[in-house]
Design a protein around this motif. Structure first.
Motif, PDB file in Angstrom:
ATOM      1  N   ILE A 148       0.555  -1.245   0.176  1.00  0.00           N
ATOM      2  CA  ILE A 148       0.016  -0.048  -0.057  1.00  0.00           C
ATOM      3  C   ILE A 148       1.119   1.284  -0.119  1.00  0.00           C
ATOM      4  O   ILE A 148       2.078   1.167  -0.274  1.00  0.00           O
ATOM      5  CB  ILE A 148      -1.075   0.043   1.208  1.00  0.00           C
ATOM      6  N   ASN A 149       0.306   2.283   0.116  1.00  0.00           N
ATOM      7  CA  ASN A 149       0.944   3.490   0.270  1.00  0.00           C
ATOM      8  C   ASN A 149       2.016   3.870  -0.907  1.00  0.00           C
ATOM      9  O   ASN A 149       3.228   4.239  -0.624  1.00  0.00           O
ATOM     10  CB  ASN A 149       1.606   3.826   1.700  1.00  0.00           C
ATOM     11  N   GLU A 150       1.643   3.852  -2.280  1.00  0.00           N
ATOM     12  CA  GLU A 150       2.549   4.005  -3.364  1.00  0.00           C
ATOM     13  C   GLU A 150       3.682   3.028  -3.121  1.00  0.00           C
ATOM     14  O   GLU A 150       4.633   3.510  -3.513  1.00  0.00           O
ATOM     15  CB  GLU A 150       2.960   5.467  -3.396  1.00  0.00           C
ATOM     16  N   GLY A 151       3.444   1.927  -2.706  1.00  0.00           N
ATOM     17  CA  GLY A 151       4.508   1.009  -2.459  1.00  0.00           C
ATOM     18  C   GLY A 151       5.334   1.197  -1.279  1.00  0.00           C
ATOM     19  O   GLY A 151       6.501   0.458  -1.419  1.00  0.00           O
ATOM     20  N   HIS A 152       5.197   2.232  -0.508  1.00  0.00           N
ATOM     21  CA  HIS A 152       6.169   2.501   0.530  1.00  0.00           C
ATOM     22  C   HIS A 152       5.821   1.553   1.864  1.00  0.00           C
ATOM     23  O   HIS A 152       6.803   1.710   2.795  1.00  0.00           O
ATOM     24  CB  HIS A 152       6.221   3.989   0.960  1.00  0.00           C
ATOM     25  N   THR A 153       4.615   0.962   1.826  1.00  0.00           N
ATOM     26  CA  THR A 153       4.135   0.284   2.915  1.00  0.00           C
ATOM     27  C   THR A 153       3.808  -1.290   2.681  1.00  0.00           C
ATOM     28  O   THR A 153       3.092  -1.576   1.811  1.00  0.00           O
ATOM     29  CB  THR A 153       3.293   0.903   3.731  1.00  0.00           C
ATOM     30  N   LEU A 154       4.441  -1.969   3.526  1.00  0.00           N
ATOM     31  CA  LEU A 154       3.727  -3.667   3.453  1.00  0.00           C
ATOM     32  C   LEU A 154       2.819  -3.633   4.767  1.00  0.00           C
ATOM     33  O   LEU A 154       3.180  -3.343   5.938  1.00  0.00           O
ATOM     34  CB  LEU A 154       4.923  -4.543   3.792  1.00  0.00           C
ATOM     35  N   ARG A 155       1.573  -4.063   4.410  1.00  0.00           N
ATOM     36  CA  ARG A 155       0.621  -4.063   5.332  1.00  0.00           C
ATOM     37  C   ARG A 155       0.420  -5.711   5.878  1.00  0.00           C
ATOM     38  O   ARG A 155      -0.086  -6.374   4.874  1.00  0.00           O
ATOM     39  CB  ARG A 155      -0.608  -3.643   5.202  1.00  0.00           C
ATOM     40  N   PHE A 156       0.711  -5.976   6.758  1.00  0.00           N
ATOM     41  CA  PHE A 156       0.527  -7.390   7.286  1.00  0.00           C
ATOM     42  C   PHE A 156      -0.830  -7.422   8.072  1.00  0.00           C
ATOM     43  O   PHE A 156      -0.771  -6.943   9.299  1.00  0.00           O
ATOM     44  CB  PHE A 156       1.585  -8.021   8.294  1.00  0.00           C
ATOM     45  N   ASP A 157      -1.653  -7.935   7.611  1.00  0.00           N
ATOM     46  CA  ASP A 157      -3.215  -7.227   7.677  1.00  0.00           C
ATOM     47  C   ASP A 157      -3.916  -8.209   8.594  1.00  0.00           C
ATOM     48  O   ASP A 157      -3.621  -9.422   8.441  1.00  0.00           O
ATOM     49  CB  ASP A 157      -3.873  -7.215   6.246  1.00  0.00           C
ATOM     50  N   ASN A 158      -4.510  -7.684   9.690  1.00  0.00           N
ATOM     51  CA  ASN A 158      -5.669  -8.472  10.295  1.00  0.00           C
ATOM     52  C   ASN A 158      -5.077  -9.464  10.987  1.00  0.00           C
ATOM     53  O   ASN A 158      -5.547 -10.793  10.719  1.00  0.00           O
ATOM     54  CB  ASN A 158      -6.695  -8.655   9.467  1.00  0.00           C
ATOM     55  N   LEU A 159      -4.106  -9.232  11.879  1.00  0.00           N
ATOM     56  CA  LEU A 159      -3.143 -10.350  12.233  1.00  0.00           C
ATOM     57  C   LEU A 159      -3.898 -10.988  13.656  1.00  0.00           C
ATOM     58  O   LEU A 159      -3.389 -12.126  13.931  1.00  0.00           O
ATOM     59  CB  LEU A 159      -1.913  -9.786  12.850  1.00  0.00           C
ATOM     60  N   ALA A 160      -5.201 -10.960  14.085  1.00  0.00           N
ATOM     61  CA  ALA A 160      -5.537 -11.445  15.019  1.00  0.00           C
ATOM     62  C   ALA A 160      -7.264 -11.175  15.162  1.00  0.00           C
ATOM     63  O   ALA A 160      -7.719 -10.145  14.540  1.00  0.00           O
ATOM     64  CB  ALA A 160      -5.089 -11.139  16.423  1.00  0.00           C
ATOM     65  N   ASP A 161      -7.757 -12.256  15.518  1.00  0.00           N
ATOM     66  CA  ASP A 161      -9.334 -12.071  15.897  1.00  0.00           C
ATOM     67  C   ASP A 161      -9.714 -11.274  17.079  1.00  0.00           C
ATOM     68  O   ASP A 161      -9.554 -11.847  18.126  1.00  0.00           O
ATOM     69  CB  ASP A 161     -10.082 -13.575  15.765  1.00  0.00           C
ATOM     70  N   LEU A 162      -9.738 -10.034  16.634  1.00  0.00           N
ATOM     71  CA  LEU A 162     -10.322  -9.397  18.073  1.00  0.00           C
ATOM     72  C   LEU A 162     -11.680  -9.337  18.269  1.00  0.00           C
ATOM     73  O   LEU A 162     -12.602  -9.217  17.526  1.00  0.00           O
ATOM     74  CB  LEU A 162     -10.046  -7.584  17.671  1.00  0.00           C
ATOM     75  N   ASP A 163     -11.987  -9.840  19.508  1.00  0.00           N
ATOM     76  CA  ASP A 163     -13.302  -9.950  19.968  1.00  0.00           C
ATOM     77  C   ASP A 163     -13.734  -9.124  20.972  1.00  0.00           C
ATOM     78  O   ASP A 163     -13.587  -9.518  22.395  1.00  0.00           O
ATOM     79  CB  ASP A 163     -13.296 -11.563  20.383  1.00  0.00           C
TER      80      ASP A 163
END
Lengths: 168, 168
Positions: free
Chosen positions: A34-49
């Protein structure tokens, strides 16, 4: 005298699966660019409850003092209304002591050694010891539930169920 | 040529108040003593606003590459459906570039220098630049909203509104 001794095992996603998720950046192939190639997003790493019974998400910082040595597990707690996430901020390893949800079974307690770049998310109801800094004062970013109701259960272990932790 | 230059200001709770909260551990008197005295809880450090339009809280890690030098602000974004929290994990300072919610007013853009032990929470709708690591690859723990709807607006600044950041 504590009842038995345990040495920490390495914290891995698969070994921790019955208790929650490990927050880590090992799976680079799954990360979003994301962010014009400047960021890697390790997305949604846990089930928040966090929303049960009018709950809301809450972010805090815990500053934890190591327990005295020898390190003995005498008390376990769980949060019946929500998950709880810890991410280490001080660059130190720490211990994660857990047991499955439901009635606490002391013989099912497991001890993991988390590295400074691993967070944990306890599923709702997972038994755990409170945050266990090693060696020095350590901060953790914490995401948990705030809201009405009693979200804390604590059990003091009988002497024969207490666990002395031996670092390898 | 960019339109103007700005130098970062120190990030303080009061200066940042129009845009969100600073997550920091400066207020020790307000911290709660928990965990048999072993933990200070700096509680509820930001207004998380993550539940609009069937939104849910989401935790991720962003790994950000610094922009090329000279650092020029060309693009601003905002999240109309939720807040977004960043906490630095790599021990590095970073930049925070913000403008008030509503229609973007480029002359209202402000630049802050955050220390390695300061996080930020952008209020819903606060305009900001995407994460701006300085000098080296930096990780951030991010808490934001996931769910239906378009939660991203982006504006490319006209050339005369672009800002060149000059580090003191």
């Amino acid at each position: 005298m504590s009842g038995k001794t345990l040495s920490p095992k390495p914290l891995t996603q698969s070994a921790f699966a019955p208790f929650g998720h490990v927050l880590e950046t090992t799976d680079k192939d799954a990360a979003l660019v994301i962010n014009e190639g400047h960021t890697l997003r390790f997305d949604n790493l846990a089930d928040l409850d966090l929303l049960n019974d009018q709950g809301e998400p809450c972010v805090s910082i815990f500053r934890s003092t190591p327990l005295a040595s020898p390190l003995i597990i005498r008390l376990m707690e769980c949060h019946p209304l929500g998950s709880q996430t810890f991410y280490p901020l001080s660059g130190n390893p720490y211990l994660v002591v857990v047991a499955p949800p439901g009635e606490l079974q002391p013989d099912k307690i497991q001890v993991f050694l988390a590295s400074p770049n691993q967070g944990v998310n306890y599923h709702t109801g997972t038994w755990h010891h409170y945050s266990l800094a090693l060696d020095r004062l350590s901060d953790f970013l914490v995401i948990d539930r705030r809201g009405p109701g009693n979200n804390l259960q604590e059990v003091t272990l009988a002497e024969e169920d207490q666990i002395r932790i031996v670092m390898d």
